[in-house]
Design a protein around this motif. Structure first.
Motif, PDB file in Angstrom:
ATOM      1  N   ASP A  97       0.805  -1.177  -0.080  1.00  0.00           N
ATOM      2  CA  ASP A  97      -0.192   0.017  -0.003  1.00  0.00           C
ATOM      3  C   ASP A  97       0.751   1.185   0.045  1.00  0.00           C
ATOM      4  N   LEU A  98       0.217   2.222  -0.507  1.00  0.00           N
ATOM      5  CA  LEU A  98       1.095   3.696  -0.637  1.00  0.00           C
ATOM      6  C   LEU A  98       1.020   4.019   0.765  1.00  0.00           C
ATOM      7  N   ILE A  99       1.810   5.134   1.073  1.00  0.00           N
ATOM      8  CA  ILE A  99       1.941   5.834   2.120  1.00  0.00           C
ATOM      9  C   ILE A  99       1.018   7.016   2.095  1.00  0.00           C
ATOM     10  N   ARG A 100       0.264   7.044   3.137  1.00  0.00           N
ATOM     11  CA  ARG A 100      -0.564   8.332   3.310  1.00  0.00           C
ATOM     12  C   ARG A 100       0.139   9.230   4.008  1.00  0.00           C
ATOM     13  N   VAL A 101      -0.053  10.461   3.873  1.00  0.00           N
ATOM     14  CA  VAL A 101       0.642  11.450   4.215  1.00  0.00           C
ATOM     15  C   VAL A 101      -0.021  11.735   5.778  1.00  0.00           C
ATOM     16  N   SER A 102       0.964  11.610   6.777  1.00  0.00           N
ATOM     17  CA  SER A 102       0.359  11.668   8.202  1.00  0.00           C
ATOM     18  C   SER A 102       1.612  12.039   9.109  1.00  0.00           C
ATOM     19  N   ASN A 103       1.388  12.643  10.125  1.00  0.00           N
ATOM     20  CA  ASN A 103       2.487  12.666  11.242  1.00  0.00           C
ATOM     21  C   ASN A 103       3.150  11.532  11.798  1.00  0.00           C
ATOM     22  N   SER A 104       2.472  10.429  11.530  1.00  0.00           N
ATOM     23  CA  SER A 104       2.840   9.181  12.038  1.00  0.00           C
ATOM     24  C   SER A 104       3.631   8.181  11.177  1.00  0.00           C
ATOM     25  N   VAL A 105       4.137   8.766   9.924  1.00  0.00           N
ATOM     26  CA  VAL A 105       4.787   8.228   9.000  1.00  0.00           C
ATOM     27  C   VAL A 105       6.260   8.083   9.665  1.00  0.00           C
ATOM     28  N   THR A 106       7.007   6.718   9.600  1.00  0.00           N
ATOM     29  CA  THR A 106       8.121   6.842  10.220  1.00  0.00           C
ATOM     30  C   THR A 106       9.321   6.533   9.116  1.00  0.00           C
ATOM     31  N   MET A 107      10.608   6.611   9.295  1.00  0.00           N
ATOM     32  CA  MET A 107      11.241   6.540   8.376  1.00  0.00           C
ATOM     33  C   MET A 107      11.538   4.851   8.034  1.00  0.00           C
ATOM     34  N   ASN A 108      11.219   4.053   8.737  1.00  0.00           N
ATOM     35  CA  ASN A 108      11.082   2.673   8.642  1.00  0.00           C
ATOM     36  C   ASN A 108       9.893   2.311   7.553  1.00  0.00           C
ATOM     37  N   ASP A 109       8.815   3.207   7.622  1.00  0.00           N
ATOM     38  CA  ASP A 109       7.765   3.133   6.747  1.00  0.00           C
ATOM     39  C   ASP A 109       8.119   3.413   5.351  1.00  0.00           C
ATOM     40  N   VAL A 110       8.853   4.539   5.215  1.00  0.00           N
ATOM     41  CA  VAL A 110       9.391   4.973   3.971  1.00  0.00           C
ATOM     42  C   VAL A 110      10.457   3.968   3.277  1.00  0.00           C
ATOM     43  N   ALA A 111      11.360   3.325   4.255  1.00  0.00           N
ATOM     44  CA  ALA A 111      12.297   2.562   3.894  1.00  0.00           C
ATOM     45  C   ALA A 111      11.783   1.410   3.152  1.00  0.00           C
ATOM     46  N   ASN A 112      10.702   0.718   3.638  1.00  0.00           N
ATOM     47  CA  ASN A 112       9.794  -0.279   3.404  1.00  0.00           C
ATOM     48  C   ASN A 112       9.262  -0.044   1.859  1.00  0.00           C
ATOM     49  N   ARG A 113       8.761   1.123   1.951  1.00  0.00           N
ATOM     50  CA  ARG A 113       8.082   1.473   0.732  1.00  0.00           C
ATOM     51  C   ARG A 113       9.116   1.743  -0.491  1.00  0.00           C
ATOM     52  N   ILE A 114      10.257   2.261  -0.145  1.00  0.00           N
ATOM     53  CA  ILE A 114      11.437   2.501  -1.298  1.00  0.00           C
ATOM     54  C   ILE A 114      12.004   1.111  -1.730  1.00  0.00           C
ATOM     55  N   ASP A 115      12.017   0.145  -0.557  1.00  0.00           N
ATOM     56  CA  ASP A 115      12.571  -1.098  -1.008  1.00  0.00           C
ATOM     57  C   ASP A 115      11.508  -1.909  -1.844  1.00  0.00           C
TER      58      ASP A 115
END
Length: 116
Positions: free
Chosen positions: A2-20
Protein backbone atom coordinates in the motif's frame (compact mmCIF):
# COMPACT_ATOMS: atom_id res chain seq x y z
CA UNK A 1 2.20 -2.92 -0.98
CA UNK A 2 0.00 0.00 0.00
CA UNK A 3 1.03 3.54 -0.66
CA UNK A 4 2.09 5.77 2.19
CA UNK A 5 -0.60 8.17 3.35
CA UNK A 6 0.66 11.58 4.38
CA UNK A 7 0.40 11.84 8.16
CA UNK A 8 2.52 12.78 11.15
CA UNK A 9 2.79 9.11 12.12
CA UNK A 10 4.87 8.04 9.08
CA UNK A 11 8.28 6.74 10.17
CA UNK A 12 11.60 6.38 8.39
CA UNK A 13 11.04 2.61 8.55
CA UNK A 14 7.71 2.99 6.71
CA UNK A 15 9.43 4.99 4.00
CA UNK A 16 12.37 2.58 3.77
CA UNK A 17 9.97 -0.34 3.31
CA UNK A 18 8.12 1.47 0.55
CA UNK A 19 11.34 2.41 -1.23
CA UNK A 20 12.48 -1.21 -0.94
CA UNK A 21 9.19 -2.21 -2.56
CA UNK A 22 9.86 0.06 -5.57
CA UNK A 23 13.47 -1.10 -5.78
CA UNK A 24 12.59 -4.81 -5.60
CA UNK A 25 9.71 -4.47 -8.05
CA UNK A 26 11.97 -2.64 -10.52
CA UNK A 27 14.52 -5.46 -10.23
CA UNK A 28 11.83 -8.07 -10.88
CA UNK A 29 10.74 -6.18 -14.00
CA UNK A 30 14.36 -5.84 -15.10
CA UNK A 31 14.72 -9.63 -14.89
CA UNK A 32 11.57 -9.99 -17.00
CA UNK A 33 13.03 -8.00 -19.91
CA UNK A 34 15.00 -10.95 -21.30
CA UNK A 35 11.92 -13.21 -21.16
CA UNK A 36 9.15 -10.87 -22.31
CA UNK A 37 10.12 -7.30 -23.10
CA UNK A 38 6.55 -6.21 -23.87
CA UNK A 39 5.29 -7.53 -20.54
CA UNK A 40 8.23 -5.86 -18.78
CA UNK A 41 7.33 -2.53 -20.39
CA UNK A 42 3.71 -2.91 -19.27
CA UNK A 43 4.80 -3.74 -15.73
CA UNK A 44 7.18 -0.77 -15.69
CA UNK A 45 4.37 1.51 -16.86
CA UNK A 46 2.21 0.37 -13.93
CA UNK A 47 5.08 0.86 -11.47
CA UNK A 48 5.79 4.32 -12.89
CA UNK A 49 2.16 5.31 -12.47
CA UNK A 50 2.19 4.03 -8.90
CA UNK A 51 5.26 6.07 -7.96
CA UNK A 52 3.85 9.07 -9.78
CA UNK A 53 0.64 8.96 -7.70
CA UNK A 54 2.64 8.91 -4.48
CA UNK A 55 4.94 11.71 -5.58
CA UNK A 56 1.90 13.76 -6.53
CA UNK A 57 0.48 13.36 -3.00
CA UNK A 58 3.79 14.48 -1.51
CA UNK A 59 3.85 17.64 -3.62
CA UNK A 60 0.31 18.82 -2.88
CA UNK A 61 0.16 22.16 -1.09
CA UNK A 62 -2.28 20.75 1.46
CA UNK A 63 0.40 18.27 2.59
CA UNK A 64 3.32 20.72 2.72
CA UNK A 65 3.18 21.47 6.44
CA UNK A 66 3.10 17.81 7.48
CA UNK A 67 5.95 16.92 5.13
CA UNK A 68 8.15 19.79 6.28
CA UNK A 69 7.69 18.65 9.90
CA UNK A 70 8.26 14.94 9.26
CA UNK A 71 11.80 13.99 8.21
CA UNK A 72 10.65 10.62 6.86
CA UNK A 73 8.11 12.20 4.51
CA UNK A 74 10.59 14.92 3.59
CA UNK A 75 13.12 12.23 2.63
CA UNK A 76 10.45 10.30 0.74
CA UNK A 77 9.54 13.36 -1.32
CA UNK A 78 13.22 13.90 -2.07
CA UNK A 79 13.63 10.25 -3.05
CA UNK A 80 11.16 10.86 -5.85
CA UNK A 81 13.09 13.97 -6.81
CA UNK A 82 16.06 11.72 -7.55
CA UNK A 83 14.12 9.65 -10.08
CA UNK A 84 14.76 10.94 -13.60
CA UNK A 85 12.77 8.94 -16.11
CA UNK A 86 13.07 9.33 -19.87
CA UNK A 87 10.60 8.45 -22.64
CA UNK A 88 8.74 5.21 -21.94
CA UNK A 89 10.07 3.27 -24.90
CA UNK A 90 11.51 -0.22 -24.98
CA UNK A 91 15.03 1.10 -25.61
CA UNK A 92 14.80 3.17 -22.39
CA UNK A 93 13.36 0.46 -20.17
CA UNK A 94 16.62 -0.47 -18.43
CA UNK A 95 17.46 3.20 -17.80
CA UNK A 96 14.06 3.89 -16.28
CA UNK A 97 14.13 0.82 -14.07
CA UNK A 98 17.63 1.73 -12.88
CA UNK A 99 16.29 5.05 -11.64
CA UNK A 100 14.66 3.24 -8.72
CA UNK A 101 18.11 2.02 -7.72
CA UNK A 102 19.53 5.53 -8.02
CA UNK A 103 16.79 6.92 -5.79
CA UNK A 104 17.33 4.15 -3.23
CA UNK A 105 21.06 4.88 -3.18
CA UNK A 106 20.35 8.52 -2.35
CA UNK A 107 17.85 7.53 0.35
CA UNK A 108 20.24 5.03 1.96
CA UNK A 109 22.98 7.66 2.03
CA UNK A 110 20.56 10.18 3.56
CA UNK A 111 19.53 7.73 6.30
CA UNK A 112 23.16 6.85 7.07
CA UNK A 113 24.02 10.54 7.43
CA UNK A 114 21.06 11.02 9.79
CA UNK A 115 22.27 8.18 11.98
CA UNK A 116 25.80 9.61 12.36
Amino acid sequence: MDLIRVSNSVTMNDVANRIDYFYNRANEIHDLISKDEMQAKQEYTLLHREQNREYHELTLVRNAKVIENNSALWAYRNYFGHLHFIDNKNKNLVWNLDEFSQGKSWFDLFVNKQEE
